[in-house]
Write a protein that holds these residues in place. Sequence first.
Motif, PDB file in Angstrom:
ATOM      1  N   VAL A   1       0.874  -1.232   0.053  1.00 45.50           N
ATOM      2  CA  VAL A   1       0.086  -0.091   0.015  1.00 45.50           C
ATOM      3  C   VAL A   1       0.935   1.312  -0.056  1.00 45.50           C
ATOM      4  N   ASN A   2       0.787   1.985  -1.066  1.00 41.53           N
ATOM      5  CA  ASN A   2       1.523   3.459  -1.041  1.00 41.53           C
ATOM      6  C   ASN A   2       0.758   4.453  -0.208  1.00 41.53           C
ATOM      7  N   CYS A   3       0.823   4.777   0.857  1.00 41.47           N
ATOM      8  CA  CYS A   3       0.193   5.766   1.724  1.00 41.47           C
ATOM      9  C   CYS A   3       0.079   7.143   1.168  1.00 41.47           C
ATOM     10  N   ALA A   4       0.938   7.276   0.393  1.00 38.02           N
ATOM     11  CA  ALA A   4       0.722   8.677  -0.282  1.00 38.02           C
ATOM     12  C   ALA A   4      -0.166   8.952  -1.375  1.00 38.02           C
ATOM     13  N   ALA A   5      -0.548   7.377  -1.906  1.00 37.82           N
ATOM     14  CA  ALA A   5      -1.200   7.476  -3.343  1.00 37.82           C
ATOM     15  C   ALA A   5      -2.846   7.228  -3.003  1.00 37.82           C
ATOM     16  N   VAL A   6      -3.199   6.924  -1.574  1.00 34.06           N
ATOM     17  CA  VAL A   6      -4.602   6.751  -1.298  1.00 34.06           C
ATOM     18  C   VAL A   6      -5.066   7.901  -0.819  1.00 34.06           C
ATOM     19  N   PRO A   7      -6.330   8.298  -1.333  1.00 31.84           N
ATOM     20  CA  PRO A   7      -6.877   9.599  -0.864  1.00 31.84           C
ATOM     21  C   PRO A   7      -7.305   9.433   0.509  1.00 31.84           C
ATOM     22  N   GLU A   8      -7.214  10.479   1.132  1.00 31.40           N
ATOM     23  CA  GLU A   8      -7.670  10.508   2.621  1.00 31.40           C
ATOM     24  C   GLU A   8      -9.014   9.977   3.097  1.00 31.40           C
ATOM     25  N   THR A   9     -10.036  10.403   1.850  1.00 35.03           N
ATOM     26  CA  THR A   9     -11.402  10.521   2.002  1.00 35.03           C
ATOM     27  C   THR A   9     -11.774   8.755   1.901  1.00 35.03           C
ATOM     28  N   ILE A  10     -11.059   8.084   1.115  1.00 33.72           N
ATOM     29  CA  ILE A  10     -11.373   6.633   1.023  1.00 33.72           C
ATOM     30  C   ILE A  10     -10.149   5.686   1.836  1.00 33.72           C
ATOM     31  N   PHE A  11      -9.417   6.184   2.551  1.00 39.68           N
ATOM     32  CA  PHE A  11      -8.370   5.372   3.345  1.00 39.68           C
ATOM     33  C   PHE A  11      -8.677   4.258   4.143  1.00 39.68           C
ATOM     34  N   GLU A  12      -9.762   4.916   5.018  1.00 40.88           N
ATOM     35  CA  GLU A  12     -10.363   3.614   5.930  1.00 40.88           C
ATOM     36  C   GLU A  12     -10.948   2.813   5.258  1.00 40.88           C
ATOM     37  N   SER A  13     -11.836   2.822   4.331  1.00 44.47           N
ATOM     38  CA  SER A  13     -12.355   1.858   3.605  1.00 44.47           C
ATOM     39  C   SER A  13     -11.514   0.978   2.696  1.00 44.47           C
ATOM     40  N   GLU A  14     -10.422   1.564   2.191  1.00 47.42           N
ATOM     41  CA  GLU A  14      -9.450   0.653   1.497  1.00 47.42           C
ATOM     42  C   GLU A  14      -8.643  -0.399   2.335  1.00 47.42           C
ATOM     43  N   MET A  15      -8.289   0.485   3.705  1.00 49.78           N
ATOM     44  CA  MET A  15      -7.344  -0.144   4.507  1.00 49.78           C
ATOM     45  C   MET A  15      -8.231  -1.394   5.297  1.00 49.78           C
ATOM     46  N   PHE A  16      -9.384  -1.006   5.940  1.00 48.20           N
ATOM     47  CA  PHE A  16     -10.079  -1.899   6.678  1.00 48.20           C
ATOM     48  C   PHE A  16     -11.287  -2.497   6.160  1.00 48.20           C
ATOM     49  N   GLY A  17     -11.777  -1.935   4.926  1.00 47.91           N
ATOM     50  CA  GLY A  17     -13.038  -2.649   4.419  1.00 47.91           C
ATOM     51  C   GLY A  17     -13.963  -2.063   4.901  1.00 47.91           C
ATOM     52  N   HIS A  18     -15.188  -2.571   4.489  1.00 52.05           N
ATOM     53  CA  HIS A  18     -16.401  -1.772   4.815  1.00 52.05           C
ATOM     54  C   HIS A  18     -17.773  -2.872   4.978  1.00 52.05           C
ATOM     55  N   ALA A  19     -18.531  -2.576   5.726  1.00 52.30           N
ATOM     56  CA  ALA A  19     -19.834  -3.566   5.964  1.00 52.30           C
ATOM     57  C   ALA A  19     -20.780  -3.086   4.771  1.00 52.30           C
ATOM     58  N   ALA A  20     -21.806  -3.758   4.298  1.00 57.42           N
ATOM     59  CA  ALA A  20     -22.922  -3.230   3.571  1.00 57.42           C
ATOM     60  C   ALA A  20     -23.621  -2.328   3.967  1.00 57.42           C
ATOM     61  N   GLY A  21     -23.815  -1.224   3.180  1.00 61.40           N
ATOM     62  CA  GLY A  21     -24.433  -0.065   3.673  1.00 61.40           C
ATOM     63  C   GLY A  21     -23.445   0.931   4.471  1.00 61.40           C
ATOM     64  N   ALA A  22     -22.311   0.904   4.669  1.00 58.81           N
ATOM     65  CA  ALA A  22     -21.688   1.523   5.540  1.00 58.81           C
ATOM     66  C   ALA A  22     -21.719   3.256   4.932  1.00 58.81           C
ATOM     67  N   PHE A  23     -21.648   3.372   3.472  1.00 61.33           N
ATOM     68  CA  PHE A  23     -21.785   4.626   2.865  1.00 61.33           C
ATOM     69  C   PHE A  23     -22.583   4.423   1.615  1.00 61.33           C
ATOM     70  N   THR A  24     -22.804   5.245   1.030  1.00 58.07           N
ATOM     71  CA  THR A  24     -23.529   5.440  -0.525  1.00 58.07           C
ATOM     72  C   THR A  24     -22.501   4.480  -1.367  1.00 58.07           C
ATOM     73  N   ASP A  25     -23.302   3.717  -2.001  1.00 60.39           N
ATOM     74  CA  ASP A  25     -22.675   2.737  -3.090  1.00 60.39           C
ATOM     75  C   ASP A  25     -22.098   1.489  -2.191  1.00 60.39           C
ATOM     76  N   ALA A  26     -22.184   1.478  -1.146  1.00 63.26           N
ATOM     77  CA  ALA A  26     -21.509   0.171  -0.103  1.00 63.26           C
ATOM     78  C   ALA A  26     -22.579  -0.674  -0.364  1.00 63.26           C
ATOM     79  N   LYS A  27     -22.791  -1.563  -1.431  1.00 64.44           N
ATOM     80  CA  LYS A  27     -23.982  -2.562  -1.653  1.00 64.44           C
ATOM     81  C   LYS A  27     -23.768  -3.761  -0.853  1.00 64.44           C
ATOM     82  N   GLY A  28     -22.382  -4.273  -0.921  1.00 69.61           N
ATOM     83  CA  GLY A  28     -21.899  -5.292  -0.451  1.00 69.61           C
ATOM     84  C   GLY A  28     -20.657  -5.134   0.882  1.00 69.61           C
ATOM     85  N   GLU A  29     -20.631  -6.318   1.380  1.00 70.64           N
ATOM     86  CA  GLU A  29     -19.406  -6.208   2.377  1.00 70.64           C
ATOM     87  C   GLU A  29     -17.936  -6.171   1.366  1.00 70.64           C
ATOM     88  N   ARG A  30     -16.961  -5.798   1.906  1.00 70.53           N
ATOM     89  CA  ARG A  30     -15.666  -5.752   1.195  1.00 70.53           C
ATOM     90  C   ARG A  30     -14.503  -5.654   2.310  1.00 70.53           C
TER      91      ARG A  30
END
Length: 446
Positions: free
Chosen positions: A201-230
């Motif tokens: 993971v290049n920490c400088a290349a991941v936008p701060e707005t999606i960093f948490e989702s990219e690093m830790f994943g997300h549950a379904a419905g965690a935010f708009t367009d989060a239709k499934g778990e990741r």
Amino acid sequence: MSERGHVLLVDDEPELVDAASEWLGVSGFAVSSFTDPRKAIASLDPDAVDCVVSDLRMPHLDGMELLKAITAKDRRLPVILLTAHGDVAHAVQAMRHGAHDFLEKPYDADHLVAVLDRAIEERRLRREISRLRAELDGSAELDSRLVGASRQMREIRAKILQLANFDVDILVHGETGTGKEVVARALHDFSRRAPHRFVAVNCAAVPETIFESEMFGHAAGAFTDAKGEREGKVEYADGGTLFLDEIESMPLNLQAKILRVLQEREVERLGSNKSRPIDIRVVAATKRDLKIESEAGRFRPDLYYRLSTVELRLPRLAERAGDVSLLFTLFVERAARRFGINVAPPSHGVLSDLATRPFAGNVRELKIEAERYALGLNGAGAASSAPGGFADLPSQVAAFEADLIRRALDASDGSATLAAERLGLPRRTLSEKIARYNLRDPRSGH
């Protein structure tokens, strides 16, 4: 054996042999001397000798016959001939048959030492290249990844093998282009975690707005367009190694979240209350001094101390200038294979010039310079793949295109997205070209 080299000295005049042996010995060479060339040949062990110095005119067996006998045993063993003024034409003929050089008698002793140093350096370089080529062709030995005979590189390789199987997080510190990701991959590949994933993971290349989702994943419905778990990068690396490059670029609020993962060895997906245990080894890389950064308030001290239990500091290329010739020669060979061209080996003059250059971009810059040399783009290379020394037009266009892509990737710090914008290409098209020209790992140090 003497570090400066082992010289086999052959001359039928005992007084000259004694004087030359004494001078070479004082100069730091190991010397085996003979007045009878037949005995010299009988005792010659090419693996133990770095260079042969022989008179051209001798009874029983002259220098030309000696040269033939030596090349029959080892055609790469350098032979320096000593000749009287009237034998210069014969000496030139000997060089056409494989002699390394010749000196006219009476020769300057310091000049002989300089010629020996150059010949022995080239022999050692060829030996090292042959060894590394064999490893590259058939194995994954560490020496073929972290190339270099310098003390610094030997120590780095030893530390990697020592630490590989310890589940301790490691901080790799080094300037741009020193090979931080290469070290991280080696720590992974030589450990028990090798069968599992290496996730970079290049920490400088991941936008701060999606960093948490990219690093830790997300549950379904965690935010708009989060239709499934990741699952995020941390979970994806379970069982293997997570490499955090340019960690100094990570925002402070996100550093706290990474610290918790390192401490608890569990991850909580965005929008979920469930903690998931993870088994990872973390290797972080930085080009800045994180202790200074933490004291200045730009990096969390607790995260720094967590990461710096073990710290590997990679040397700048200028600190291991003795490795430049070896690295450049290997990079030229690799480029020639990749582009399908024939390239003349870099001359001693080219290698000597490279050894004096600063190379602010370190090994990465040297690698690019070698590729340009192979392609003939710096005026020194000798790229060819067709009779007469000229590549056909498609080959030349392909080589030029590969060089442009490489430079765009380098200017974009390895980001294919930014490189595609620079080149005016669709991201997918650039990815296909990167794969075609085997430029998949532009950020690696060598």
